[in-house]
Design an enzyme around this catalytic site. Structure first.
Site, PDB file in Angstrom:
ATOM      1  CG  ASN A 132      -9.271 -11.575  11.755  1.00 35.35           C
ATOM      2  OD1 ASN A 132      -8.872 -10.726  10.831  1.00 35.35           O
ATOM      3  ND2 ASN A 132      -9.074 -12.866  12.251  1.00 35.35           N
ATOM      4  CG  ASP A 167     -12.426 -11.603   9.273  1.00 34.86           C
ATOM      5  OD1 ASP A 167     -12.051 -10.544   9.992  1.00 34.86           O
ATOM      6  OD2 ASP A 167     -11.904 -11.964   8.192  1.00 34.86           O
ATOM      7  NE  ARG A 184      -3.671  -2.524   1.805  1.00 31.21           N
ATOM      8  CZ  ARG A 184      -3.259  -3.443   2.755  1.00 31.21           C
ATOM      9  NH1 ARG A 184      -2.582  -3.193   3.598  1.00 31.21           N
ATOM     10  NH2 ARG A 184      -4.056  -4.764   2.439  1.00 31.21           N
TER      11      ARG A 184
END
Lengths: 575, 196
Positions: A302, A345, A152
């Protein structure tokens, strides 16, 4: 956060690559490069003052999310609601890597730094697209990562760039030459650790989290010395003691989560809490930094395994929570958990944003925002984490919080959200946050499963999209002071990638089908669009060069939702 | 939509693995010294003669490495394998994995029963084997290639998963195998062993 494709199935989803040798042949296509042009002499070191003032500097884009506050609000208005219809491509830069692109380019002194899947970095001329240099990370023998070989973006400070890698390293590059200055191992890739996020640099500290919540890691945020890569502090997102929390019965919005708390307490008493070492809690996106209070804010993903909660009794702190820690020491300040003992999740991924909003009494206060996979935008008091409000649901919610079953239980949202990792943007003048949402109906399936050793996808079940049910996206503007939805634009495909807002009263957002669009920030009216030929699933950025404003976005598609791959960064300007 | 994505995915992964594998094959098939430990049962090219030992030729390096590691760390148990892995270092296991992955799988002598192959395919589609193993059972990521594997070995693994005497599967195979009858397992064995 994620597991894979819109499709899912048992283990089907993750992108886990085992590069068998150290030969360095990780990328999909050839590593050929265009002839390099000599680096621009204008490239100068990026000072701390520049990094601090990034939010009001229209000439550069210095942080992956625009500033330490991460508002993704570009202060220039040359391109605006009145003229955006004339926006045209100025150039297209093609990388040599045809695989999903999630990069947010950094732009300074007319030089753009962008990354690709498999940790390539390019420095290019931000006006013409000509290439200055191309760095290819030499990948270690084993990598374990979910949801695509993504990256990213880099962070910049001084004359250096910093990037996290799929083999869980942090590398420092010379911005002028692309040469490696140092590299340091952040964590063990054979235990499921990998890096796809853009780091954040502040006062010589490089802040970075980790992926791995699908592999039974123990998550963290670490600070490394920008000088030499030495570890300065670690905050574990899973405390060794106390991760059972307060045995919350309701989520942050007050809905009952149907936990069998008596059974959980019994399990904890009998088996103990040592599972903290594999309890997950990845940190997928760049943290926000408030230098005034010397606080770092991030959201935690999560718990592991995703769907099978029986072996991890308790609230599983600090999974699915916003956390604030001290910038200088990494010491805990506060947390606010959205979903305790998550078995869906529906965690926290989209990066926090620091801005201001009205509190319950109508007084304007410092806040920190998060766009949840639940489909709510959460507004917290910045100093304490107290939840001031949560927005109306931006996408359909149904049957929350039904527990996963062996046969599969239907619940909306599906496990990708809501808002996935996609960064939101804010327009403070209009009091709006803009969020890219998904709607993917899914069934949630649970399967008993013991820790498989770190390098195998460990979901404890499956998320399955429901055949025949429509999937779509929705770009939504939420009023920060009321939580009400100001407008929403439905898109034909689920949205993933991120949003840019500008002082020209525009909102830019890409779609998996190849369209890149601009909207009126006030009304959501579509004002411009351009077809990029591959999925536009990356956060756009903007900058000004020689009197001209540019908007840049990667069109490389997306592995997680399987949008058409490409290899290009498109850069637009007015003619 | 789903399948195409998996296939694309596979394509990516295969290419990733393919380049080094070809290099290894091209550099004369020089077996790492420790691989000789494996030859007695698995054969010098990973094409075992005895059907109770799996064919390793053409298996993904990632899968072989993870299984060796699981044997070494006790997540998978087998009386023949346990002593073999004891002396292996991480580097040995990586080298061995790469060596066998680069070998070419040879066809087995197994004679499949046509009716069982058809029933096995039907069952496979019903319980979604291809979702992880892919349509040709060529595997992806940590999921093994099982196309053309020995019938005896496939049947034993499915039975072990069903009985939970093999549990290093992250929960996926134990769950699926729990739904299979002995006849299903027999049919799947025929179907899988018959694939190329």
């Amino acid at each position: 956060m994620h597991y894979g494709n819109r499709l899912t199935g048992i283990a089907a989803l993750s992108a886990v690559v085992f590069a068998c040798t150290g030969v360095g042949a990780q990328e999909i296509s050839g590593g050929a490069t265009t002839a390099a042009k000599p680096m621009s002499p204008k490239l100068a070191p990026v000072t701390q003052a520049m990094l601090d003032g990034a939010a009001t500097n229209a000439n550069a884009w210095l942080h992956s999310n625009g500033s330490y506050e991460q508002t993704r609000y570009y202060p220039g208005s040359q391109i605006n609601t009145g003229n955006v219809a004339k926006l045209k491509p100025a150039f297209v830069f093609q990388t040599a890597v045809m695989e999903s692109m999630e990069t947010a380019p950094i732009v300074v002194n007319g030089v753009m730094f962008l990354t690709t899947s498999y940790n390539h970095v390019y420095a290019i001329d931000a006006k013409t697209g000509e290439e200055f240099w191309h760095y290819k990370h030499k990948m270690g023998p084993v990598t374990t990562f979910c949801c695509g070989p993504n990256n990213r973006g880099v962070a910049i400070e001084g004359g250096r760039l910093f990037m996290g890698t799929l083999d869980a390293k942090l590398v420092a590059l010379d911005a002028k030459t692309g040469k490696l200055i140092w590299e340091t191992q952040i964590a063990d890739p054979e235990k499921g650790y990998s890096e796809t996020m853009a780091p954040v640099v502040v006062e010589g500290k490089v802040l970075i989290g980790t992926n791995g919540g699908e592999y039974g890691i123990r998550g963290f945020v670490k600070a490394f010395d920008a000088k030499d890569g030495k570890l300065l502090w670690t905050f574990y997102t899973i405390p060794d003691k106390g991760h059972e929390g307060v045995w919350a019965e309701n989520d942050a919005t007050g809905r009952n989560m149907k936990r069998d708390i008596a059974a959980e307490k019994k399990m904890l008493a009998e088996k103990g809490g040592d599972f903290y070492q594999t309890l997950g809690g990845g940190v997928w996106m760049a943290p926000a930094v408030d230098k005034k209070t010397r606080t770092v804010f991030f959201v935690v993903g999560n718990p592991s395994p995703d769907l099978y909660g029986a072996i991890r009794p308790g609230d599983n702190l600090y999974t699915d929570a916003m956390v604030a820690v001290d910038l200088d020491t990494g010491k805990y300040k506060w947390h606010s958990q959205y979903v305790a003992h998550d078995v869906w999740d529906l965690d926290a991924v989209s990066p926090p944003i620091l801005t201001q909003a009205k509190d319950a009494s109508g007084k304007m206060v410092d806040v920190v925002l998060h766009g949840g996979k639940t489909g709510h935008v959460y507004v917290h008091e910045r100093s304490t984490g107290k939840l001031i409000r949560f927005s109306e649901a931006m996408i359909p919610q149904e049957n929350m919080w039904v527990l996963p079953t062996k046969e599969g239980a239907r619940m909306l949202p599906g496990a990708n959200g809501g808002v996935e990792w996609s960064p939101m943007a804010v327009n403070p003048k209009h009091r709006l946050a803009f969020a890219a949402n998904l709607h993917q109906p899914m069934t949630y399936h649970v399967e008993e499963s013991a820790y498989p050793g770190g390098s195998k996808l460990w979901l404890g079940g499956a998320f399955k999209t429901i055949p025949g049910e429509d999937q779509w996206g929705r770009l939504v503007a939420v009023n920060l002071d009321t939580g009400k939805i100001a407008w929403g634009v439905k898109t034909p495909q689920p949205l993933i990638g991120g949003v840019l807002a500008t002082a020209g009263d525009l909102v830019f957002n890409g779609e998996g089908n190849g369209w890149f669009k601009a909207f009126d920030a006030k009304t959501g009216k579509e004002l411009w669009k351009y077809f990029c030929g591959a999925g536009v699933n990356a956060p756009p950025v903007s900058y000004m060069l020689d009197g001209k404003q540019y908007v840049a976005v990667a069109a490389g598609g997306n592995t997680q939702l399987d949008f058409k791959r490409g290899n290009s960064v498109f850069v637009f300007a007015l003619p | 939509m789903r399948k195409s994505s998996f296939l694309q995915f596979l394509a990516a992964v295969v290419l990733v693995a393919a380049i080094p594998a070809t290099d290894a094959a091209a550099q004369a098939v020089k077996a790492p010294a420790k691989a000789e430990l494996c030859f007695a049962c698995h054969g010098p090219t990973g094409n075992s003669e005895n059907p109770q030992y799996p064919i390793l030729a053409g298996q993904t390096a990632r899968y072989i490495y993870l299984q060796l590691k699981d044997f070494k760390e006790g997540r998978r148990k087998d009386p023949s394998m346990d002593p073999m892995v004891a002396s292996l270092t991480r580097e040995d296991m990586l080298e061995i994995s790469q060596f066998f992955a680069a070998q070419k799988p040879a066809p087995t002598k197994f004679k499949a029963d046509g009716a069982k192959v058809a029933a096995g395919k039907k069952k496979s589609d019903e319980v979604l084997c291809p979702m992880c193993h892919l349509g040709g059972f060529t595997g992806q990521n940590e999921i093994p290639r099982v196309a053309g594997q020995h019938y005896d070995y496939v049947v034993k693994q499915l039975k072990d998963f069903k009985a939970r005497s093999r549990t290093n599967d992250a929960g996926n195979m134990t769950s699926v195998a729990g739904t299979l009858s002995d006849q299903d397992i027999d049919n799947l064995g025929h179907y899988i062993a018959n694939l190329n």
